[in-house]
Motif scaffolding. Structure first.
Motif, PDB file in Angstrom:
ATOM      1  N   UNK A  42      -0.325 -81.266  87.820  1.00 31.88           N
ATOM      2  CA  UNK A  42       1.048 -81.036  87.407  1.00 31.88           C
ATOM      3  C   UNK A  42       1.090 -79.954  86.332  1.00 31.88           C
ATOM      4  N   UNK A  43       1.070 -78.665  86.725  1.00 31.31           N
ATOM      5  CA  UNK A  43       1.038 -77.583  85.736  1.00 31.31           C
ATOM      6  C   UNK A  43       2.262 -77.558  84.831  1.00 31.31           C
ATOM      7  N   UNK A  44       3.412 -78.043  85.290  1.00 32.93           N
ATOM      8  CA  UNK A  44       4.606 -78.018  84.451  1.00 32.93           C
ATOM      9  C   UNK A  44       4.474 -78.960  83.266  1.00 32.93           C
ATOM     10  N   UNK A  45       3.677 -80.026  83.403  1.00 32.60           N
ATOM     11  CA  UNK A  45       3.467 -80.948  82.283  1.00 32.60           C
ATOM     12  C   UNK A  45       2.742 -80.244  81.148  1.00 32.60           C
ATOM     13  N   UNK A  46       1.836 -79.317  81.469  1.00 36.66           N
ATOM     14  CA  UNK A  46       1.100 -78.601  80.428  1.00 36.66           C
ATOM     15  C   UNK A  46       1.989 -77.611  79.691  1.00 36.66           C
ATOM     16  N   UNK A  47       2.956 -77.030  80.348  1.00 36.37           N
ATOM     17  CA  UNK A  47       3.805 -76.036  79.698  1.00 36.37           C
ATOM     18  C   UNK A  47       4.737 -76.659  78.668  1.00 36.37           C
ATOM     19  N   UNK A  48       4.961 -77.978  78.736  1.00 28.83           N
ATOM     20  CA  UNK A  48       5.844 -78.653  77.795  1.00 28.83           C
ATOM     21  C   UNK A  48       5.114 -79.093  76.535  1.00 28.83           C
ATOM     22  N   UNK A  49       3.811 -79.034  76.543  1.00 27.61           N
ATOM     23  CA  UNK A  49       3.016 -79.495  75.413  1.00 27.61           C
ATOM     24  C   UNK A  49       3.084 -78.472  74.279  1.00 27.61           C
ATOM     25  N   UNK A  50       3.333 -78.971  73.064  1.00 31.97           N
ATOM     26  CA  UNK A  50       3.427 -78.102  71.895  1.00 31.97           C
ATOM     27  C   UNK A  50       2.282 -78.453  70.947  1.00 31.97           C
ATOM     28  N   UNK A  51       1.073 -78.133  71.331  1.00 31.48           N
ATOM     29  CA  UNK A  51      -0.097 -78.514  70.556  1.00 31.48           C
ATOM     30  C   UNK A  51      -0.713 -77.289  69.883  1.00 31.48           C
ATOM     31  N   UNK A  52      -1.257 -77.527  68.674  1.00 29.07           N
ATOM     32  CA  UNK A  52      -1.826 -76.438  67.889  1.00 29.07           C
ATOM     33  C   UNK A  52      -3.114 -76.911  67.226  1.00 29.07           C
ATOM     34  N   UNK A  53      -4.102 -76.006  67.173  1.00 22.39           N
ATOM     35  CA  UNK A  53      -5.351 -76.284  66.470  1.00 22.39           C
ATOM     36  C   UNK A  53      -5.673 -75.088  65.584  1.00 22.39           C
ATOM     37  N   UNK A  54      -5.857 -75.334  64.285  1.00 20.40           N
ATOM     38  CA  UNK A  54      -6.266 -74.299  63.340  1.00 20.40           C
ATOM     39  C   UNK A  54      -7.494 -74.802  62.591  1.00 20.40           C
ATOM     40  N   UNK A  55      -8.569 -74.031  62.608  1.00 24.07           N
ATOM     41  CA  UNK A  55      -9.797 -74.423  61.925  1.00 24.07           C
ATOM     42  C   UNK A  55     -10.293 -73.251  61.090  1.00 24.07           C
ATOM     43  N   UNK A  56     -10.551 -73.509  59.811  1.00 28.71           N
ATOM     44  CA  UNK A  56     -11.110 -72.502  58.917  1.00 28.71           C
ATOM     45  C   UNK A  56     -12.359 -73.095  58.272  1.00 28.71           C
ATOM     46  N   UNK A  57     -13.493 -72.427  58.451  1.00 31.52           N
ATOM     47  CA  UNK A  57     -14.742 -72.908  57.883  1.00 31.52           C
ATOM     48  C   UNK A  57     -15.399 -71.794  57.082  1.00 31.52           C
ATOM     49  N   UNK A  58     -15.764 -72.101  55.833  1.00 25.30           N
ATOM     50  CA  UNK A  58     -16.484 -71.172  54.973  1.00 25.30           C
ATOM     51  C   UNK A  58     -17.654 -71.947  54.389  1.00 25.30           C
ATOM     52  N   UNK A  59     -18.854 -71.416  54.511  1.00 26.36           N
ATOM     53  CA  UNK A  59     -20.046 -72.122  54.043  1.00 26.36           C
ATOM     54  C   UNK A  59     -21.006 -72.288  55.201  1.00 26.36           C
ATOM     55  N   UNK A  60     -21.778 -73.366  55.174  1.00 29.33           N
ATOM     56  CA  UNK A  60     -22.762 -73.593  56.239  1.00 29.33           C
ATOM     57  C   UNK A  60     -22.815 -75.068  56.607  1.00 29.33           C
ATOM     58  N   UNK A  61     -23.168 -75.337  57.866  1.00 30.82           N
ATOM     59  CA  UNK A  61     -23.380 -76.682  58.393  1.00 30.82           C
ATOM     60  C   UNK A  61     -22.128 -77.567  58.334  1.00 30.82           C
ATOM     61  N   UNK A  62     -20.957 -76.985  58.391  1.00 28.28           N
ATOM     62  CA  UNK A  62     -19.726 -77.763  58.486  1.00 28.28           C
ATOM     63  C   UNK A  62     -19.483 -78.093  59.955  1.00 28.28           C
ATOM     64  N   UNK A  63     -19.097 -79.353  60.252  1.00 24.26           N
ATOM     65  CA  UNK A  63     -18.897 -79.763  61.640  1.00 24.26           C
ATOM     66  C   UNK A  63     -17.545 -80.455  61.814  1.00 24.26           C
ATOM     67  N   UNK A  64     -16.997 -80.302  63.018  1.00 28.10           N
ATOM     68  CA  UNK A  64     -15.751 -80.965  63.399  1.00 28.10           C
ATOM     69  C   UNK A  64     -15.924 -81.553  64.782  1.00 28.10           C
TER      70      UNK A  64
END
Length: 161
Positions: A42-64
């Motif tokens: 159902x491709x139309x179901x995906x077009x209605x999704x309002x999802x956002x991901x923002x990731x900022x990493x500074x340093x070392x060995x940080x995991x998500x």
């Protein structure tokens, strides 16, 4: 750590409808995002999704590592320092997660299987060895804001109905 990853993978595989997965790939804080959906027919179901991901990493060995089954999510992670870790497994209907980690070896773990809640969580960790673990959600914790400063602190929150 291995138990957390195993639980995350099992939940991710069995329960997720729309999932975002982020993890540090190497010590230079590169990250990888994969989105998987079961609504492929159902491709139309995906077009209605309002999802956002923002990731900022500074340093070392940080995991998500994040697995959400929400059709509407907003994720904003900032990690500045070394060996900071975020592990989220959340089944809430709507998710807004803002997590800021500044320092060394800070950890946020959140496990929620409640699918009827709309969650707005904000966490700030400043210092070293801050450990926050959240289990479940209820009406009291739906707009929770947590600020941890200092060293060697641990906070576990258990939300039940």
């Amino acid at each position: 750590m291995n138990l957390r990853i195993l639980f995350s993978i099992v939940f991710f595989t069995l329960f997720s409808k729309l999932s975002a997965y982020c993890q540090g790939v190497n010590s230079l804080n590169d990250f990888q995002i994969n989105q998987i959906t079961s609504n492929q027919n159902n491709p139309s179901a995906l077009s209605e999704v309002n999802s956002q991901i923002y990731i900022s990493q500074v340093g070392a060995y940080n995991t998500n590592q994040t697995s959400v089954s929400s059709p509407d999510y907003r994720i904003n992670y900032t990690q500045s320092g070394y060996e900071n870790e975020i592990l989220i497994v959340d089944g809430a209907f709507g998710n807004s997660l803002k997590i800021n980690q500044y320092g060394l070896r800070n950890t946020v773990s959140k496990f929620n299987l409640n699918t009827f809640a709309i969650i707005n969580t904000s966490v700030i960790q400043q210092g070293e060895n801050q450990d926050l673990t959240i289990f479940g959600e209820n009406s009291i914790s739906q707009a929770m804001k947590i600020r941890m400063t200092g060293e060697n602190q641990s906070l576990t929150i258990r939300n039940f109905y």
